[in-house]
Design an enzyme around this catalytic site. Structure first.
Site, mmCIF file in Angstrom:
data_model
loop_
_atom_site.group_PDB
_atom_site.id
_atom_site.type_symbol
_atom_site.label_atom_id
_atom_site.label_comp_id
_atom_site.label_asym_id
_atom_site.label_seq_id
_atom_site.Cartn_x
_atom_site.Cartn_y
_atom_site.Cartn_z
ATOM 1 N N ASP A 1 -16.333 10.523 0.748
ATOM 2 C CA ASP A 1 -15.206 9.635 0.465
ATOM 3 C C ASP A 1 -14.734 9.914 -0.961
ATOM 4 O O ASP A 1 -15.420 10.596 -1.729
ATOM 5 C CB ASP A 1 -15.675 8.183 0.619
ATOM 6 C CG ASP A 1 -14.582 7.182 0.312
ATOM 7 O OD1 ASP A 1 -13.432 7.409 0.712
ATOM 8 O OD2 ASP A 1 -14.879 6.178 -0.364
ATOM 9 N N ARG B 1 -3.288 6.320 -8.073
ATOM 10 C CA ARG B 1 -3.097 5.629 -6.792
ATOM 11 C C ARG B 1 -1.800 4.836 -6.859
ATOM 12 O O ARG B 1 -1.564 4.099 -7.820
ATOM 13 C CB ARG B 1 -4.261 4.679 -6.517
ATOM 14 C CG ARG B 1 -5.580 5.384 -6.306
ATOM 15 C CD ARG B 1 -6.748 4.416 -6.418
ATOM 16 N NE ARG B 1 -6.680 3.329 -5.459
ATOM 17 C CZ ARG B 1 -7.197 3.374 -4.235
ATOM 18 N NH1 ARG B 1 -7.814 4.467 -3.831
ATOM 19 N NH2 ARG B 1 -7.120 2.352 -3.427
ATOM 20 N N LYS C 1 3.653 -5.327 -0.138
ATOM 21 C CA LYS C 1 3.184 -4.162 -0.898
ATOM 22 C C LYS C 1 2.372 -3.295 0.045
ATOM 23 O O LYS C 1 1.730 -3.794 0.982
ATOM 24 C CB LYS C 1 2.352 -4.585 -2.107
ATOM 25 C CG LYS C 1 0.948 -5.083 -1.816
ATOM 26 C CD LYS C 1 0.150 -5.227 -3.111
ATOM 27 C CE LYS C 1 -1.314 -5.560 -2.842
ATOM 28 N NZ LYS C 1 -1.520 -6.895 -2.308
ATOM 29 N N ASN D 1 -15.709 0.969 5.027
ATOM 30 C CA ASN D 1 -14.943 1.909 5.850
ATOM 31 C C ASN D 1 -15.645 3.256 5.989
ATOM 32 O O ASN D 1 -15.191 4.116 6.740
ATOM 33 C CB ASN D 1 -13.543 2.106 5.257
ATOM 34 C CG ASN D 1 -13.586 2.658 3.841
ATOM 35 O OD1 ASN D 1 -14.548 2.428 3.114
ATOM 36 N ND2 ASN D 1 -12.561 3.373 3.446
ATOM 37 N N GLU E 1 -5.987 -5.063 -6.000
ATOM 38 C CA GLU E 1 -5.361 -6.362 -6.225
ATOM 39 C C GLU E 1 -5.760 -6.941 -7.570
ATOM 40 O O GLU E 1 -4.939 -7.529 -8.282
ATOM 41 C CB GLU E 1 -5.741 -7.324 -5.090
ATOM 42 C CG GLU E 1 -5.082 -7.006 -3.762
ATOM 43 C CD GLU E 1 -5.308 -8.094 -2.740
ATOM 44 O OE1 GLU E 1 -6.224 -8.923 -2.934
ATOM 45 O OE2 GLU E 1 -4.568 -8.127 -1.743
#
Length: 1002
Positions: free
Chosen positions: A381, A556, A524, A755, A459
Site C-alpha cells: 500500500d 494528495r 468533496k 482496506n 479530514e
C-alpha cells in the site's frame, strides 16, 4: 431473513435467541480426547504411524517391542494434545471472565446488576464511561443532550481514533426516566460479521411515537468489545448476543498457510514412502525365497510344512515395520518447535522496535518464518505504509487562483491571507466546505481550546487548515453546526450526510443556512468524482491543471464543490433518501442510487493539496530489497500522478532514461485491449535489456483486464518487476495478489489500514504496520512491524536464517532416520533376510526422541554469515528464493550421504566384532554409537557458527548415550568385574571407531 427484537420485553426473546454467554472454546471435557485424536489422525503421517504401531501389536510379524513405536507416538500426540488443551483452557478462562462481568440491565422497569452472560435479546443495557460493551446494542439514550456518545473501537477494528455514535431520531428528546419504560420493536437482519453495516428499522410503541418507522444504521449502534469514552452514560437495546454478535461471528481460526518448504517436505516424504514400499517389496520377496530354499535346510529353523494363508505377508510386513523409521516420526514436532523459536527471535529483536511509538515487531503466525526468505513479490500500500500518514495542508487552487506555489505553504501565502481578511466570497465558500463537509467532531477543553476528533487524516488536515485560516469549526449541537469566521458566528443545520464510499469516491452534506434559510449541498472527493459532474458551462480546465500539477509534486488532492438546492427539490429527494435508508434489502446500493440524483451540476470551488511525507528509510529499504531480487508492486487508491511521484521518490522505479513507464488505460474493452497489447509487446522487447520497465494501470482498466484479458495481463505480470496500480479497491488488491500466487510466486503483502486486510490475508505472507490508521491490518497479518524500513531486516535476516536452518533441520531429520534404517537393511542380508532387528526396542525408541535431539536444537542458533554481511550484500538471498538449500538435488545428496555412512558404520561394526563371538546387544550398541557419532560430526560440519555451547551439547549427548546404555546393558550382569570389563571394552571400541568415522566423513 430477519429478526424482530421487542424492546424491554423480558419473555418473548428468551426462547427464540441465545443468551449472552460467550464461548470460544474448541473442546469440552467430554469431547476433548475423541475430537483431538480425530484432528491429529486426520493427517496422513499420523495415520501412517498409527498403522505401523498397530501392526507391531501383531507378535508374529513385529521385529521389535511395540513400545519402540507406541512410545514416541504417544509422546508426540501427548505434546500436541497438551498444547491444544492449554490453549483451550486459556480461552475458557477468558470466556469465564467476560461472562461473569457485572453489568446494569433494566428488568421490570428497574435497573439491576446481573452477569453479562444473563443478558438476553431485547434487554436494555446501561453503560457508564469507560465500560466495555457486553453485546451489540442499538443506542436509545445518552447523557449528551444531542444524543451523541463516543466509542473506542480498537478492539473491534484496530482503529485508535474515537468514533461518534448517535441515538436514532425517534428516540430524541425522550426523558431519562422514561427510558426504563420504553417499548417498541427493532426489525433487523440475522446476525452477520460485517462491522461496517447495520440495516435495520425501529418502531416505538405508543405513547412514545405511534408506529413511525425510523431507519437505523451502524452509526446508531455500539458493538461488543468497544469502550464508552468521554460520555457519562449511554443505554441501548441488545440486538445480538453471545456468539451471534458481529465480533463473535468474525471470530474463527484462520486457515493454516502452507509454506514452500512445507510443500517440498511433503513431496520428499512421498518420495521416501514410495522408496520404502519398493524396498519392502524387494526384501519381502527375497525373504520368502530364502525361507523356502535355504531356511528349511537349517536345523535350527523350524518352519511348519503348511503355514497359514497369510504366510507370504509375514516377512514383507516385518520389513515394513523395520523400514517405517525412514520417515522420522519426530520431524513434525521438531519443525514446530524450532519454528516457534524463529518467531520468538522476531519478537525479541530490539533492532526492530519503533522507538518513536514503542511498538515492537511481532510474529502472529509461528509457522511460516522460512517463507520470508523466499519472497519474490512484495505488494505494498502507499498511504501509511510508504508514507507517514501525517497529512499537512500545503497548497490549494480557489476559483482558478493558485495559492502556496511560491512559498510551498498556502497557510503562509500573503495573497490567501489577504483574501480571507477581505472575506472574498469564493474563498469563504471554499473554506466553509473545508470546515463542515466532514464527520469531524469538535471537542472543547476546559481552557476553551478546540481540538478535533476525525476518522481520517485528510479530514483532520482540512479542518485544522480551515481553522488556521479563521474558518473555525467551533461547536456541534444536535444537528446545528457553529462556524466562527472573522469574529462572526455562522450556524448551519445538517439535514443529511451522504457518507463516503469507495464506489462513489466522494462524500456530501446537505445543510441549511440558519441565517437565510438556503439549502446547500457541499461535496468533496476525488477529481474524477467531482469534475465530470460540474454544471454545464463551467470551465474546469484550471482545476484539471491544478490536480495534475499537485500530483506531479506527490501531493494528495481533493476537489471541493457545492450546489444550491430548491426547497421542493430537497423535500422530494429527502423522501426517496428516507425510503432507501429504511429498506433492509440492498440498502447500500439503493442509497448510492438516490445520492446520484442529487450529486450533479456542481459548482466546483477549488482543489486542495495535502502532503503525506515518506517514512524514514523507505527508499533505502526498497533499493536493498530490489537488489535481493524482490519485485515490488504498489497498490493504492490514490490518483496516477501522485502514485508515480511517490514511486520515483522512494526508488520504486528509476527516472528516465534508465527507467521507463508504460501506461495501461482506457474506458472500454477495445481501448484496454489495445493498450495492454502495446505494453506487453514493449515488455517482451525490453525484457532482455538492462532497463527498468514498469507499467501503470488504474482501477477501471484493471477491472476490464482482469475480467476479459486475464491471460495477457498474467503474462505482463510475469514479465514486469514493477507495477503501479492506482485507484484500486480492496477487492482488486486481493485479486492481484491471487494472480501472482497463481503464477507460483511467493508473495508478501504489506499495509496499515482496514482496506489492506483482504490483500494481507490473501498473500502467502501478510505484514501489517501498526500505524496511524490503527491496528486492523496488524491484527490480520502474520507479522506486524512499526515501520516499513523494518521489512528489510525481517526478510534478509530473520527470513534467510529461518530458511537456512529449516532446510538443514528437515533434511538432517530424514538423514538420521535413513542411516539407521539402511543399517537394518544391511543387517538383513546376514540374518537370512528374515526381518530381524539389529537394535533393541529401547534404543530405537530413544534414538529419534533423545539421542539425536540435541544436535537438532543446536542448529537453531546457526548463522552461516553475520547479520551485517547479509544486510550489505542482499544478493545472497537469491539462493533462498531459488530454493537451493532444499530441493530434490540437495535431498539426493543427503540420501547418498546416509547410504555411505550406513555402509561405513555397518562394515566397521562387523569387523570390530568379527574375531569374537559377540552378543547381539553389544553389536547393536556399537552400531548405534557409530550412528550417533556421525550425527555429531555431520552437525559440526553443516553448521557454520560452531560455538562452545554446541560442542558441549553434542559431546554431552554422546556421554549421555553411553551412560544410558551402560545402565541398561551392564547393571543386570553379575559381578563388578563384568561391568568394568564391558565398559572398558566399549571405550576401546569407541576410540577405534572415532578415528575411522572421522576419516570417513572427510
Amino acid at each position: 431473513m430477519k429478526r424482530y427484537v421487542y424492546i424491554n420485553d423480558n419473555e418473548s426473546s428468551h426462547e427464540l435467541y441465545c443468551d449472552n454467554r460467550i464461548s470460544n472454546r474448541k473442546y469440552t471435557v467430554l469431547n476433548f480426547l475423541p475430537k483431538n485424536l480425530w484432528e491429529q489422525f486426520s493427517r496422513f503421517m499420523n495415520q501412517y504411524f498409527l498403522l505401523i504401531a498397530c501392526l507391531q501389536l501383531w507378535s508374529l510379524i513385529t521385529p521389535v517391542n511395540p513400545a519402540s513405536t507406541w512410545g514416541p507416538l504417544i509422546f508426540i500426540f501427548a505434546v500436541s494434545a497438551s498444547k491444544e488443551a492449554w490453549d483451550d483452557y486459556n480461552r475458557y478462562l477468558s470466556d469465564k471472565k467476560a461472562n461473569e462481568k457485572l453489568v446494569w440491565v433494566v428488568r421490570q422497569g428497574i435497573r439491576k446488576h446481573i452477569q453479562a452472560q444473563d443478558i438476553h435479546v431485547g434487554n436494555i443495557v446501561w453503560l457508564r464511561e469507560n465500560d466495555e460493551v457486553p453485546c451489540d446494542l442499538v443506542l436509545i439514550g445518552t447523557s449528551d443532550p444531542q444524543g451523541l456518545c463516543y466509542v473506542e473501537t480498537a478492539a473491534l477494528d484496530g482503529e485508535t481514533d474515537l468514533k461518534t455514535r448517535v441515538i436514532p431520531s425517534a428516540c430524541m428528546g425522550i426523558d431519562f426516566e422514561l427510558l426504563h419504560k420504553i417499548k417498541g420493536v427493532i426489525e433487523c437482519p440475522n446476525p452477520d460479521k460485517d462491522i461496517t453495516r447495520f440495516d435495520a428499522n425501529l418502531r416505538l410503541f405508543p405513547p412514545f411515537i405511534d408506529n413511525d418507522v425510523c431507519p437505523l444504521t451502524i452509526k446508531n449502534t455500539i458493538l461488543q468489545s468497544c469502550y464508552l469514552r468521554n460520555t457519562e452514560w449511554a443505554c441501548g437495546v441488545a440486538v445480538y448476543t453471545g456468539n451471534e454478535t458481529k465480533l463473535g461471528m468474525s471470530r474463527g481460526i484462520p486457515e493454516p498457510k502452507l509454506t514452500a518448504m512445507d510443500a517440498m517436505i511433503d513431496k520428499l516424504t512421498g518420495a521416501i514412502f514410495v522408496f520404502q514400499i519398493v524396498v519392502v517389496m524387494v526384501l519381502g520377496i527375497a525373504g520368502n525365497v530364502w525361507k523356502d530354499t535355504e531356511a528349511r535346510k537349517q536345523w535350527y529353523v523350524q518352519y511348519p510344512i503348511e503355514g497359514p494363508w497369510y504366510e507370504l505377508l509375514v516377512i514383507p510386513l516385518r520389513f515394513e515395520l523395520l523400514c517405517s523409521i525412514m520417515i522420522p516420526i519426530s520431524i513434525k514436532v521438531s519443525l514446530d518447535l524450532v519454528k516457534s523459536l524463529y518467531a520468538k527471535f522476531i519478537d525479541w529483536d530490539t533492532e526492530m522496535i519503533d522507538y518513536e511509538t514503542g511498538i515492537p515487531s511481532h510474529a502472529t503466525n509461528t509457522a511460516i518464518s522460512e517463507d520470508l526468505g523466499q519472497v519474490e513479490y512484495i505488494m505494498t500500500d502507499k498511504t501509511g505504509t510508504l508514507t507517514e500518514n501525517r497529512m499537512i495542508f500545503r497548497r490549494c487552487c480557489i476559483s482558478g487562483v493558485f495559492y502556496g506555489n511560491e512559498s510551498g505553504d498556502a497557510l503562509k501565502d500573503t495573497k490567501l491571507l489577504n483574501a480571507v481578511a477581505g472575506s472574498s466570497p469564493d474563498v469563504v465558500q471554499f473554506l466553509t466546505v473545508m470546515a463542515i463537509c466532514n464527520t469531524v467532531v469538535p471537542i472543547k477543553s476546559k481552557t476553551g481550546a478546540i481540538s478535533y476528533k476525525a476518522q481520517s487524516q485528510d479530514e483532520d488536515a482540512l479542518v485544522n487548515a480551515a481553522a488556521q485560516l479563521h474558518m473555525v469549526y467551533a461547536n456541534k449541537t444536535a444537528n446545528i453546526l457553529e462556524i466562527r469566521f472573522n469574529g462572526s458566528v455562522i450556524k448551519y443545520e445538517v439535514l443529511e450526510i451522504l457518507e463516503f464510499t469507495s464506489d462513489r469516491k466522494r462524500m456530501s452534506v446537505v445543510v441549511k443556512d440558519c441565517q437565510n434559510g438556503k439549502i446547500v449541498l457541499l461535496s468533496k472527493g476525488a477529481d474524477e468524482a467531482i469534475l465530470p459532474y460540474a454544471y454545464v458551462g463551467q470551465q474546469t480546465r484550471t482545476f484539471i491543471e491544478a490536480v495534475e500539477q499537485y500530483a506531479q509534486l506527490g501531493l494528495r488532492t481533493l476537489c471541493l464543490a457545492c450546489r444550491e438546492l430548491r426547497e421542493d427539490e430537497y423535500q422530494e429527494w429527502s423522501l426517496l433518501f428516507k425510503e432507501a435508508s429504511s429498506t433492509l434489502v440492498d440498502r447500500e446500493w439503493r442509497i448510492a442510487e438516490v445520492c446520484q440524483r442529487l450529486e450533479h451540476d456542481f459548482e466546483v470551488l477549488g482543489v486542495t493539496a495535502i502532503e503525506d511525507r515518506l517514512q524514514d528509510g523507505v527508499p533505502e529499504t526498497i533499493e536493498t530489497l530490489r537488489k535481493a531480487g524482490i519485485n515490488f508492486w504498489m497498490l493504492t487508491g490514490d490518483k496516477q500522478n501522485t502514485a508515480i511521484q511517490i514511486a520515483l521518490s522512494c526508488n520504486f522505479i528509476s527516472p528516465e532514461p534508465k527507467g521507463q513507464l508504460l501506461l495501461i488505460d482506457g474506458k472500454t474493452e477495445d481501448e484496454v485491449c489495445r493498450s495492454l497489447e502495446r505494453v506487453l509487446l514493449t515488455m517482451r522487447i525490453t525484457s532482455s535489456e538492462p532497463k527498468d520497465v514498469a507499467f501503470v494501470v488504474d482501477g477501471w482498466a484493471l477491472e476490464i483486464a482482469l475480467k476479459h484479458y486475464r491471460k495477457a495481463f498474467t503474462e505482463l505480470a510475469i514479465l514486469s518487476r514493477t507495477a503501479i496500480c492506482c485507484r484500486v479497491t480492496p477487492s482488486q488488491k486481493a485479486q492481484l495478489v491471487e494472480l501472482l500466487k497463481s503464477c507460483d510466486y511467493r508473495t508478501l503483502a504489506i499495509g496499515d489500514g482496514g482496506n489492506d486486510v483482504r490483500m494481507i490475508q490473501q498473500a502467502d505472507i501478510g505484514v501489517g504496520i501498526s500505524g496511524r490508521e490503527g491496528l486492523q491490518a496488524a491484527r490480520a497479518a502474520d507479522y506486524s512491524i512499526g515501520k516499513f524500513r523494518f521489512l528489510k531486516r525481517l526478510i534478509l535476516v530473520h527470513g534467510r536464517y529461518s530458511y537456512n536452518r529449516t532446510a538443514f533441520l528437515s533434511q538432517y531429520s530424514f538423514y538420521k532416520s535413513l542411516v539407521i534404517c539402511f543399517i537394518q537393511i544391511f543387517f538383513s542380508f546376514i540374518s537370512g533376510v528374515s526381518g530381524t532387528s539389529l537394535f533393541n526396542s529401547v534404543s530405537l525408541m530413544a534414538y529419534n526422541v533423545f539421542y539425536t535431539s540435541v544436535p537438532v536444537l543446536v542448529s537453531v542458533l546457526d548463522k552461516d554469515l553475520s547479520e551485517g554481511t547479509v544486510m550489505q550484500h542482499p544478493q545472497i538471498l537469491f539462493y533462498c528464493q531459488a530454493g537451493r538449500l532444499l530441493n530434490p538435488s540437495t535431498f539426493a545428496g543427503w540420501f547418498g550421504r546416509s547410504l555411505f555412512h550406513a555402509i561405513v558404520v555397518f562394515v566397521i561394526t562387523i569387523h570390530a566384532y568379527a574375531y569374537e563371538k559377540s552378543e547381539m546387544e553389544e553389536l547393536s550398541m556399537v552400531a548405534l554409537s557409530g550412528c550417533i557419532w556421525l550425527q555429531a560430526f555431520v552437525v559440526a560440519l553443516e553448521t557454520n557458527s560452531f560455538t562452545i555451547l554446541q560442542h558441549l551439547a553434542i559431546w554431552g549427548n554422546l556421554v549421555a548415550f553411553y551412560v544410558i546404555n551402560w545402565i541398561f546393558s551392564a547393571i543386570p550382569a553379575s559381578g563388578m568385574y563384568t561391568i568394568m570389563f564391558r565398559l572398558c571394552r566399549q571405550l576401546s571400541y569407541w576410540i577405534t571407531m572415532s578415528v575411522s568415522f572421522t576419516l570417513s566423513v572427510f
